[in-house]
Every structure is written in C-alpha cells, then in structure tokens.
Design a protein around this motif. Structure first.
Motif, mmCIF file in Angstrom:
data_model
loop_
_atom_site.group_PDB
_atom_site.id
_atom_site.type_symbol
_atom_site.label_atom_id
_atom_site.label_comp_id
_atom_site.label_asym_id
_atom_site.label_seq_id
_atom_site.Cartn_x
_atom_site.Cartn_y
_atom_site.Cartn_z
ATOM 1 N N GLY A 12 48.847 30.639 9.436
ATOM 2 C CA GLY A 12 48.719 29.323 10.055
ATOM 3 C C GLY A 12 48.475 28.197 9.056
ATOM 4 N N ASN A 13 48.221 28.533 7.820
ATOM 5 C CA ASN A 13 48.191 27.529 6.724
ATOM 6 C C ASN A 13 49.655 27.270 6.421
ATOM 7 O OD1 ASN A 13 47.112 27.741 3.245
ATOM 8 N ND2 ASN A 13 47.514 25.930 4.447
ATOM 9 N N ASP A 14 50.143 26.060 6.795
ATOM 10 C CA ASP A 14 51.594 25.918 6.849
ATOM 11 C C ASP A 14 52.168 25.080 5.719
ATOM 12 O OD1 ASP A 14 52.288 23.220 9.166
ATOM 13 O OD2 ASP A 14 50.488 23.554 7.971
ATOM 14 N N ASN A 78 46.776 23.058 -8.467
ATOM 15 C CA ASN A 78 47.169 24.153 -9.360
ATOM 16 C C ASN A 78 47.185 25.527 -8.719
ATOM 17 O OD1 ASN A 78 47.120 22.110 -11.191
ATOM 18 N ND2 ASN A 78 45.226 22.741 -12.198
ATOM 19 N N GLN A 79 46.698 25.624 -7.457
ATOM 20 C CA GLN A 79 46.542 26.981 -6.918
ATOM 21 C C GLN A 79 46.682 26.951 -5.402
ATOM 22 O OE1 GLN A 79 46.904 30.158 -7.011
ATOM 23 N NE2 GLN A 79 45.265 30.662 -8.450
ATOM 24 N N CYS A 80 47.355 27.975 -4.854
ATOM 25 C CA CYS A 80 47.426 28.084 -3.392
ATOM 26 C C CYS A 80 47.698 29.542 -3.052
ATOM 27 C CB CYS A 80 48.542 27.182 -2.842
ATOM 28 S SG CYS A 80 48.637 27.207 -1.037
ATOM 29 N N GLY A 81 46.684 30.223 -2.543
ATOM 30 C CA GLY A 81 46.823 31.660 -2.304
ATOM 31 C C GLY A 81 47.822 31.971 -1.208
ATOM 32 N N ASN A 82 47.686 31.308 -0.068
ATOM 33 C CA ASN A 82 48.641 31.537 1.030
ATOM 34 C C ASN A 82 50.043 31.079 0.605
ATOM 35 O OD1 ASN A 82 46.781 32.555 2.945
ATOM 36 N ND2 ASN A 82 46.091 30.478 3.409
ATOM 37 N N GLY A 83 50.079 30.004 -0.175
ATOM 38 C CA GLY A 83 51.375 29.498 -0.641
ATOM 39 C C GLY A 83 52.071 30.484 -1.565
ATOM 40 N N ALA A 84 51.283 31.171 -2.391
ATOM 41 C CA ALA A 84 51.883 32.148 -3.320
ATOM 42 C C ALA A 84 52.575 33.266 -2.544
ATOM 43 C CB ALA A 84 50.790 32.721 -4.232
ATOM 44 N N VAL A 196 36.904 18.947 -4.060
ATOM 45 C CA VAL A 196 36.642 20.385 -3.941
ATOM 46 C C VAL A 196 37.045 20.890 -2.562
ATOM 47 C CG1 VAL A 196 34.237 20.115 -3.130
ATOM 48 C CG2 VAL A 196 34.902 22.180 -4.411
ATOM 49 N N ASN A 197 37.427 22.157 -2.491
ATOM 50 C CA ASN A 197 37.644 22.862 -1.220
ATOM 51 C C ASN A 197 36.295 23.409 -0.750
ATOM 52 O OD1 ASN A 197 40.782 23.014 -1.134
ATOM 53 N ND2 ASN A 197 40.240 23.650 -3.210
ATOM 54 N N VAL A 198 35.973 23.243 0.512
ATOM 55 C CA VAL A 198 34.637 23.580 1.008
ATOM 56 C C VAL A 198 34.722 24.736 2.007
ATOM 57 C CG1 VAL A 198 32.524 22.653 2.063
ATOM 58 C CG2 VAL A 198 34.048 21.129 0.769
ATOM 59 N N TYR A 214 37.352 23.716 4.801
ATOM 60 C CA TYR A 214 37.809 22.317 4.799
ATOM 61 C C TYR A 214 38.483 22.116 3.448
ATOM 62 C CZ TYR A 214 37.950 17.303 5.509
ATOM 63 O OH TYR A 214 38.382 16.003 5.699
ATOM 64 N N GLU A 215 39.807 22.047 3.434
ATOM 65 C CA GLU A 215 40.539 22.016 2.180
ATOM 66 C C GLU A 215 40.589 20.619 1.552
ATOM 67 O OE1 GLU A 215 44.225 23.831 1.478
ATOM 68 O OE2 GLU A 215 43.921 25.482 2.885
ATOM 69 N N ARG A 216 40.450 20.595 0.258
ATOM 70 C CA ARG A 216 40.693 19.363 -0.515
ATOM 71 C C ARG A 216 42.107 18.881 -0.212
ATOM 72 N NH1 ARG A 216 41.138 19.594 -7.048
ATOM 73 N NH2 ARG A 216 42.649 21.200 -6.465
ATOM 74 N N GLY A 217 42.223 17.614 0.124
ATOM 75 C CA GLY A 217 43.542 17.009 0.279
ATOM 76 C C GLY A 217 44.305 17.409 1.514
ATOM 77 N N ALA A 223 43.734 28.688 7.557
ATOM 78 C CA ALA A 223 43.432 29.738 6.578
ATOM 79 C C ALA A 223 43.542 29.127 5.188
ATOM 80 C CB ALA A 223 44.410 30.911 6.711
ATOM 81 N N CYS A 224 42.805 29.690 4.252
ATOM 82 C CA CYS A 224 42.887 29.240 2.857
ATOM 83 C C CYS A 224 42.747 30.484 1.984
ATOM 84 C CB CYS A 224 41.776 28.235 2.560
ATOM 85 S SG CYS A 224 41.780 27.639 0.860
ATOM 86 N N GLY A 225 43.827 30.842 1.295
ATOM 87 C CA GLY A 225 43.818 32.079 0.514
ATOM 88 C C GLY A 225 42.875 32.003 -0.668
ATOM 89 N N SER A 226 42.971 30.912 -1.432
ATOM 90 C CA SER A 226 42.054 30.788 -2.582
ATOM 91 C C SER A 226 40.618 30.627 -2.088
ATOM 92 C CB SER A 226 42.470 29.606 -3.469
ATOM 93 O OG SER A 226 42.519 28.386 -2.721
HETATM 94 N N1 LIG Z 1 43.838 22.388 -0.810
HETATM 95 C C1 LIG Z 1 43.882 23.233 -2.009
HETATM 96 C C2 LIG Z 1 45.326 23.706 -2.290
HETATM 97 C C3 LIG Z 1 45.829 24.695 -1.231
HETATM 98 C C4 LIG Z 1 44.989 25.941 -1.181
HETATM 99 C C5 LIG Z 1 45.127 26.804 0.070
HETATM 100 N N2 LIG Z 1 46.099 26.390 1.027
HETATM 101 C C6 LIG Z 1 45.248 28.282 -0.289
HETATM 102 O O1 LIG Z 1 45.835 29.056 0.479
HETATM 103 O O2 LIG Z 1 44.670 28.678 -1.344
HETATM 104 C C7 LIG Z 1 43.376 22.410 -3.206
HETATM 105 O O3 LIG Z 1 43.462 21.166 -3.137
HETATM 106 O O4 LIG Z 1 42.921 23.029 -4.178
#
Ligand SMILES: N[C@H](CCC[C@H](N)C(=O)O)C(=O)O
Length: 292
Positions: A12-14, A78-84, A196-198, A214-217, A223-226
């Motif tokens: 669901g992190n899209d 620089n990083q996105c776990g779900n994105g990877a 920061v991601n919280v 609560y993701e940065r940006g 969901a947030c993988g990192s």
């Molecule tokens: N919002 C994060 C980037 C996306 C991370 C998240 N979508 C994941 O799955 O790790 C940041 O600004 O560092």
C-alpha cells in the motif's frame, strides 16, 4: 512529452515507476520540474503516489541498474525499502533483466535484491548507521535513546540511519498513537537537519511488532520498508527484539532479519515482502518553456 509509467505498491506504499532505460529522462536531478512532480503525486490533481521511482541504466561496473527516489513533496531521497522491491519486480516484468539477484546503485550506495519464485523480494538494506552525524542527527554523543523537546512536550526516541534518517518511538498501541500530531512535529525537528521519518512501534513480542510511520516528505503511509528495518534495529538496541521480526504495518506484513553476514563479511538488514503492480499508464507532461 508523453511519459509512460507503471503504478505499483509495496503493502500500500504506492509508487509511480518511470522507465528511464527506454525513455529519455535526465540522468541527474528530478525527472520532471519539481512542481510537475508534486502535481503528479497529488491524489486529486494528479496520478497520486507516495514516491516516484526512476529506473535508469547502470553507469558503472558491478551493478545492473541505478534507481532514484522522489517523495511526493518533490524531495529526492536515498533509500526506499518498499520501492526497492517494486523496482526489482518492475525490471523483471519489463524483461530489462532475467536475473533473480539484482545489484542496483542508489544514492545510498549499492544494494542486492533477490526475487524469489513466490514473488517475494528480499532486500539487503545495508548496515545501520548509529553515529548521529551519519543519520544525520544533532546530538552530543551516540545513545540508545534521545530526549527531544517539541512543542510543549518531550519525546524519548531512538534514531538510526539506513541511507535515510529514522527516529522511532515506543507506544502502547499503534491504533491510538499520535501519528497525525507528533509525526509532523518530529519530521521537521531541528535536530534532524535533513528532516526524518518517524516510526511509532508497539512491541507484541521478541519476534513481532506493530508499526505506523509518518514518512518524511510524504506523511503517514500504509507501509514503510526502511521504517520497518529502523524500528527493528532500534528495538534490538533497546533489548526488546530478537534477530528475526515480523513487522505488521497498516498495509500488511514484512519480515526483517538482522544481523546476517554474507560471505564477504558484509552485515546488512534483510527485509522481505511483496511487490504489486497495479496498472500501466501514460501522461502528457508540459514541456518546460524554452529560454528565450
Ligand atoms: N520518505 C522516505 C523515503 C521513502 C521510504 C519508504 N517509502 C520505504 O519504503 O522505505 C524518506 O524521505 O526517507
């Protein structure tokens, strides 16, 4: 310009995934003007996404691809776990590679992604960065816990970097955690110079947590993988979690394992989960006006 894209998500992190291998996109900097990227990220005026992922050809030996990440507010990270995971599924679906083990260059460094036959993807997220300056975070010294003053309150957090900065708070129950109020307050806290991601973590047992981020940006995501990796790392550091942890997020479940050591002695955080493809699309992007 007509931009082809694929809509994907990790629990669901899209994401909007754009193919910069077969489409002419800038090698560096945003693939589109920032205001256009933000418009596309808007869930009413655009396509809607948490992050845009730009897949690009490898530019050095030893990696198969490069990929870059842009939050919906236009910031490059620089990083996105779900994105990877979605990146790995995308390049295989598109037959840009037939490898099951994919090396990719990101702004956080090189990562190894493993696609298994059951459709899950395991990402080696790299080693945690605990030193405040590597997170980055302003603190007198590295510690298990930090006390942050924000608004009229104080918050006890742990902090760790995974190529992107994370802070994690312990809560009794994520269902009533103050994500909407404390999330933005800490996201832009002055001690996190790059924001920061919280994460709000509820410990169920030594091998199981519930987590909201609560993701940065981007704000709260499903969901947030990192973030899942950061929460497990902080929980381990506080003596609350073992090496393998099931992380329950709003959008589903990830498996996180740390430490593991590969043959070459590398020790990173392993995260395993699904990657889903929703639809392919194309959208006309206004061409930037030519300088007169
Ligand atoms: N919002 C994060 C980037 C996306 C991370 C998240 N979508 C994941 O799955 O790790 C940041 O600004 O560092």
């Amino acid at each position: 310009m007509r931009l082809k894209f694929t809509k994907m998500h990790g629990l669901g992190n899209d994401f909007v995934v754009v193919d910069g291998v077969r489409q002419p996109l800038p090698e560096n900097g945003p693939p589109l003007p920032a205001e256009e990227l933000r418009r596309l990220g808007d869930r009413h005026f655009g396509i809607g996404f948490d992050q845009m992922l730009v897949v690009q050809p490898a530019r050095k030996e030893g990696v198969d691809f490069r990929y870059r990440i842009f939050n919906s507010d236009g910031s490059e990270v620089n990083q996105c776990g779900n994105g990877a995971r979605c990146f790995a599924r995308f390049v295989r679906d598109e037959e840009l590679t037939d490898k099951h083990e994919i090396r990719v260059e990101t702004a956080a460094g090189e990562m190894t992604l493993r696609v298994t036959d059951d459709g899950l993807v395991t990402v080696d997220m790299g080693a945690p960065r605990w030193a405040p300056e590597a997170i980055p975070f302003t603190a007198k010294a590295e510690a298990d816990r930090y006390f942050l003053v924000a608004g009229n309150n104080g918050y006890e957090v742990s902090a760790v970097g995974l190529g992107n900065p994370h802070c994690v708070l312990l809560v009794e129950n994520v269902d009533n955690a103050p994500v909407d109020t404390v999330g933005p307050l800490l996201e832009s806290h002055e001690q996190f110079p790059e924001r920061v991601n919280v994460g709000f973590m509820q410990v169920i047992g030594r091998n199981e947590i519930r987590l909201r981020v609560y993701e940065r940006g981007a704000g709260e995501t499903l969901a947030c993988g990192s973030g899942a990796c950061a929460a497990v790392l902080c929980g381990q550091r506080l003596g609350l979690l073992d090496d393998t942890v099931t992380v329950h997020l709003l959008g589903g479940t990830l498996q996180v394992h740390y430490p593991y050591s590969s043959q070459d002695g590398h020790s990173g955080v392993l995260m395993t989960g699904p990657a889903s493809r929703v639809y392919d699309g194309a959208i006309d992007i206004p061409q930037p006006s030519k300088a007169r």
